[in-house]
Design a protein around this motif. Structure first.
Motif, PDB file in Angstrom:
ATOM      1  N   VAL A 178       0.843  -0.817  -0.100  1.00  0.00           N
ATOM      2  CA  VAL A 178       0.060   0.033   0.034  1.00  0.00           C
ATOM      3  C   VAL A 178       0.758   1.229  -0.019  1.00  0.00           C
ATOM      4  CG1 VAL A 178      -1.726   1.351   1.253  1.00  0.00           C
ATOM      5  CG2 VAL A 178      -1.850  -1.251   1.332  1.00  0.00           C
ATOM      6  N   HIS A 179       0.549   2.325  -0.970  1.00  0.00           N
ATOM      7  CA  HIS A 179       1.532   3.418  -0.976  1.00  0.00           C
ATOM      8  C   HIS A 179       0.876   4.746  -0.885  1.00  0.00           C
ATOM      9  CE1 HIS A 179       2.923   0.286  -3.849  1.00  0.00           C
ATOM     10  NE2 HIS A 179       4.147   1.163  -4.008  1.00  0.00           N
ATOM     11  N   THR A 180       1.502   5.491  -0.017  1.00  0.00           N
ATOM     12  CA  THR A 180       0.952   6.805   0.409  1.00  0.00           C
ATOM     13  C   THR A 180       1.836   7.813   0.358  1.00  0.00           C
ATOM     14  OG1 THR A 180      -0.523   7.870   2.140  1.00  0.00           O
ATOM     15  CG2 THR A 180       1.206   6.330   2.918  1.00  0.00           C
ATOM     16  N   SER A 181       1.627   9.128   0.733  1.00  0.00           N
ATOM     17  CA  SER A 181       2.637  10.049   0.232  1.00  0.00           C
ATOM     18  C   SER A 181       3.243  10.534   1.693  1.00  0.00           C
ATOM     19  CB  SER A 181       1.717  11.254  -0.145  1.00  0.00           C
ATOM     20  OG  SER A 181       0.838  11.797   0.721  1.00  0.00           O
ATOM     21  N   LEU A 202      13.662   4.169  10.436  1.00  0.00           N
ATOM     22  CA  LEU A 202      14.019   3.692   9.276  1.00  0.00           C
ATOM     23  C   LEU A 202      13.112   4.576   8.144  1.00  0.00           C
ATOM     24  CD1 LEU A 202      14.145  -0.192   9.367  1.00  0.00           C
ATOM     25  CD2 LEU A 202      15.854   1.237   8.675  1.00  0.00           C
ATOM     26  N   ALA A 203      12.145   4.761   8.665  1.00  0.00           N
ATOM     27  CA  ALA A 203      11.168   5.807   7.887  1.00  0.00           C
ATOM     28  C   ALA A 203      11.797   7.063   7.643  1.00  0.00           C
ATOM     29  CB  ALA A 203       9.614   6.042   8.376  1.00  0.00           C
ATOM     30  N   LYS A 204      12.370   7.605   8.677  1.00  0.00           N
ATOM     31  CA  LYS A 204      12.983   8.958   8.940  1.00  0.00           C
ATOM     32  C   LYS A 204      13.901   8.966   7.807  1.00  0.00           C
ATOM     33  CE  LYS A 204      15.289  11.763  11.930  1.00  0.00           C
ATOM     34  NZ  LYS A 204      15.993  11.238  13.235  1.00  0.00           N
ATOM     35  N   HIS A 205      14.887   7.933   7.727  1.00  0.00           N
ATOM     36  CA  HIS A 205      16.036   8.014   6.925  1.00  0.00           C
ATOM     37  C   HIS A 205      15.468   7.712   5.314  1.00  0.00           C
ATOM     38  CE1 HIS A 205      18.276   7.880  10.589  1.00  0.00           C
ATOM     39  NE2 HIS A 205      19.328   8.524   9.594  1.00  0.00           N
ATOM     40  N   PHE A 206      14.787   6.910   5.111  1.00  0.00           N
ATOM     41  CA  PHE A 206      14.482   6.324   3.816  1.00  0.00           C
ATOM     42  C   PHE A 206      13.118   6.402   3.213  1.00  0.00           C
ATOM     43  CE2 PHE A 206      17.697   3.414   5.934  1.00  0.00           C
ATOM     44  CZ  PHE A 206      18.826   3.974   5.336  1.00  0.00           C
ATOM     45  N   MET A 207      12.198   7.211   3.616  1.00  0.00           N
ATOM     46  CA  MET A 207      10.833   7.383   3.203  1.00  0.00           C
ATOM     47  C   MET A 207      10.798   8.808   2.816  1.00  0.00           C
ATOM     48  SD  MET A 207       8.284   4.692   4.978  1.00  0.00           S
ATOM     49  CE  MET A 207       8.139   3.275   4.646  1.00  0.00           C
ATOM     50  N   PRO A 208      10.297   9.199   1.674  1.00  0.00           N
ATOM     51  CA  PRO A 208      10.208   8.409   0.472  1.00  0.00           C
ATOM     52  C   PRO A 208      11.532   7.535   0.085  1.00  0.00           C
ATOM     53  CG  PRO A 208       9.593  10.599  -0.222  1.00  0.00           C
ATOM     54  CD  PRO A 208      10.310  10.660   1.383  1.00  0.00           C
ATOM     55  N   ARG A 231       4.371   1.780   1.772  1.00  0.00           N
ATOM     56  CA  ARG A 231       5.754   2.207   0.933  1.00  0.00           C
ATOM     57  C   ARG A 231       5.458   3.839   0.624  1.00  0.00           C
ATOM     58  NH1 ARG A 231       9.557   2.940  -3.358  1.00  0.00           N
ATOM     59  NH2 ARG A 231       8.325   2.163  -5.007  1.00  0.00           N
ATOM     60  N   ILE A 232       6.435   4.568   0.652  1.00  0.00           N
ATOM     61  CA  ILE A 232       6.144   5.962   0.161  1.00  0.00           C
ATOM     62  C   ILE A 232       7.296   5.916  -0.995  1.00  0.00           C
ATOM     63  CG2 ILE A 232       6.275   8.359   0.524  1.00  0.00           C
ATOM     64  CD1 ILE A 232       5.997   7.823   3.653  1.00  0.00           C
ATOM     65  N   PRO A 233       6.578   6.037  -2.266  1.00  0.00           N
ATOM     66  CA  PRO A 233       7.606   6.074  -3.479  1.00  0.00           C
ATOM     67  C   PRO A 233       8.268   7.344  -3.387  1.00  0.00           C
ATOM     68  CG  PRO A 233       5.356   6.151  -4.111  1.00  0.00           C
ATOM     69  CD  PRO A 233       5.318   5.936  -2.679  1.00  0.00           C
ATOM     70  N   ASN A 234       9.374   7.461  -3.896  1.00  0.00           N
ATOM     71  CA  ASN A 234      10.240   8.466  -4.154  1.00  0.00           C
ATOM     72  C   ASN A 234      10.294   8.958  -5.746  1.00  0.00           C
ATOM     73  OD1 ASN A 234      12.046  10.705  -3.824  1.00  0.00           O
ATOM     74  ND2 ASN A 234      13.924   9.388  -3.582  1.00  0.00           N
ATOM     75  N   HIS A 235       9.022   9.185  -6.186  1.00  0.00           N
ATOM     76  CA  HIS A 235       8.920   9.689  -7.406  1.00  0.00           C
ATOM     77  C   HIS A 235       7.927  10.788  -7.529  1.00  0.00           C
ATOM     78  CE1 HIS A 235       7.712   9.750 -11.589  1.00  0.00           C
ATOM     79  NE2 HIS A 235       8.874   8.861 -11.881  1.00  0.00           N
ATOM     80  N   PRO A 236       8.269  11.766  -8.279  1.00  0.00           N
ATOM     81  CA  PRO A 236       7.532  13.321  -8.158  1.00  0.00           C
ATOM     82  C   PRO A 236       5.875  12.986  -8.514  1.00  0.00           C
ATOM     83  CG  PRO A 236       9.497  13.313  -9.718  1.00  0.00           C
ATOM     84  CD  PRO A 236       9.527  12.072  -8.929  1.00  0.00           C
TER      85      PRO A 236
END
Ligand code: AMP
Ligand code: MG
Length: 318
Positions: free
Chosen positions: A58-61, A80-86, A113-118
């Protein structure tokens, strides 16, 4: 046929109607639908021909929005979220009721997951529901890393594919679970183990099998081209010097195979570049009509571990 474009409004329209869209992310393209809608979720499984024992990410922003659908975020997960999300990281977190069992294949955790794509982030910010999105390929085949890969295989079943260019990471996210205080990597992916361990210390890597109840869907055979893929170590030399054999190498051509039958993942030995090219090059070789494609494993470090995992699965027939 699917429309390919960059129009967020059109993607939103399709999603609001509980239908699915092609979603660009930095890892691979997803087949996305409203994570709160049973109709949309069912459509995802049908379009992909995916067995329902294989749960969806499941993806969110933002991490704030994750709280809408998970009960709690353990401290290590927050770190981990702080360092690697998105980013190319998926966390397994206890789900709230609003996430249906269909999304998680009956498990108590939901993959987030928070995808790193604009474009993906802009789309997610403009929706009031998260998006469930597995990779946008028919089940078992190579994951798509461009909008055209999605169109090629699912174009007749998807109305709109949001075109975000080629995926920069090129392999799926790393999946991490938290079980009895232990941090476990359930899928090696686009975030290297070394980077994860630099933040939270030693983690356990679970080698997957289809009978592993913690990570269903991690089948031994996956990510495979139609042409038989084999490790070069397993070949007979006499077989190689023919028109009919393709080779997917890391940085060097194999002197036993005609150069024009070969593709190199990264002539400069860069594992990130190799990851970015992996699936696209498998597709290119698959389209050449070879009898077999040979390949070899990369150095077992950094993203090489995730790449090797994909190569081994693609070369497995069971
Ligand atoms: P895909 O999105 O196609 O790359 O596949 C998602 C993968 O994530 C699945 O095959 C599972 O192995 C894993 N996954 C998703 N949700 C869960 C969950 N709730 N618990 C454990 N693993 C999950
Ligand atoms: Mg997949």
């Amino acid at each position: 046929m699917a429309i390919i474009g960059k129009d967020i409004k059109q993607a939103i329209e399709v999603l609001m109607a509980c239908d699915v869209v092609g979603l660009p992310t930095e890892t691979v393209y997803g087949l996305a639908g409203n994570a709160y809608s049973l109709e949309a979720i069912t459509k995802i499984f049908t379009v992909k021909n995916r067995p329902t024992f294989d749960p969806l990410i499941v993806h969110t922003s933002s991490i704030e929005r994750v709280q809408e659908f998970v009960k709690e975020i353990p401290e290590q997960a927050q770190l981990l979220a702080k360092h690697f999300m998105p980013g190319p990281l998926t966390l397994l977190l206890p789900k709230k009721e609003i996430i249906s069992d269909l999304v998680t294949s009956g498990l108590g955790n939901v993959a987030v997951r928070i995808p790193n794509h604009p474009l993906a982030l802009e789309l997610l910010k403009n929706l009031d529901f998260p998006l469930a999105a597995p990779s946008a390929n028919p089940f078992g085949y190579i994951s798509p890393t461009s909008a055209y890969h999605v169109e090629n295989q699912l174009g007749d079943k998807v109305k709109y594919i949001l075109n975000g260019g080629e995926c920069k990471v090129g392999i799926e996210s790393s999946i991490i679970g938290f079980f009895d205080g232990e941090i476990v990597v359930l899928r090696k992916g686009g975030l290297a183990i070394e980077e994860i361990e630099a933040i939270v210390g030693k983690v356990r890597i679970e080698e997957h099998s289809s009978s592993n109840p913690k990570a269903p869907g991690m089948l031994k055979s996956h990510y495979a081209p139609r042409t038989r893929l084999l490790l070069i170590d397993d070949c007979l030399l006499a077989e190689l010097n023919t028109e009919r054999i393709g080779f997917l190498g890391f940085d060097k051509f194999d002197s036993n195979i005609p150069n024009e039958n070969q593709l190199l993942l990264s002539p400069s030995c860069d594992l990130s570049e190799a990851a970015k090219n992996l699936f696209a090059y498998m597709r290119l070789l698959d389209a050449r009509g070879f009898d077999k494609i040979y390949t070899n494993l990369l150095p077992e470090k950094g993203l090489g571990r995730a790449i090797n995992d994909r190569i081994k699965r693609a070369a497995t027939q069971e």
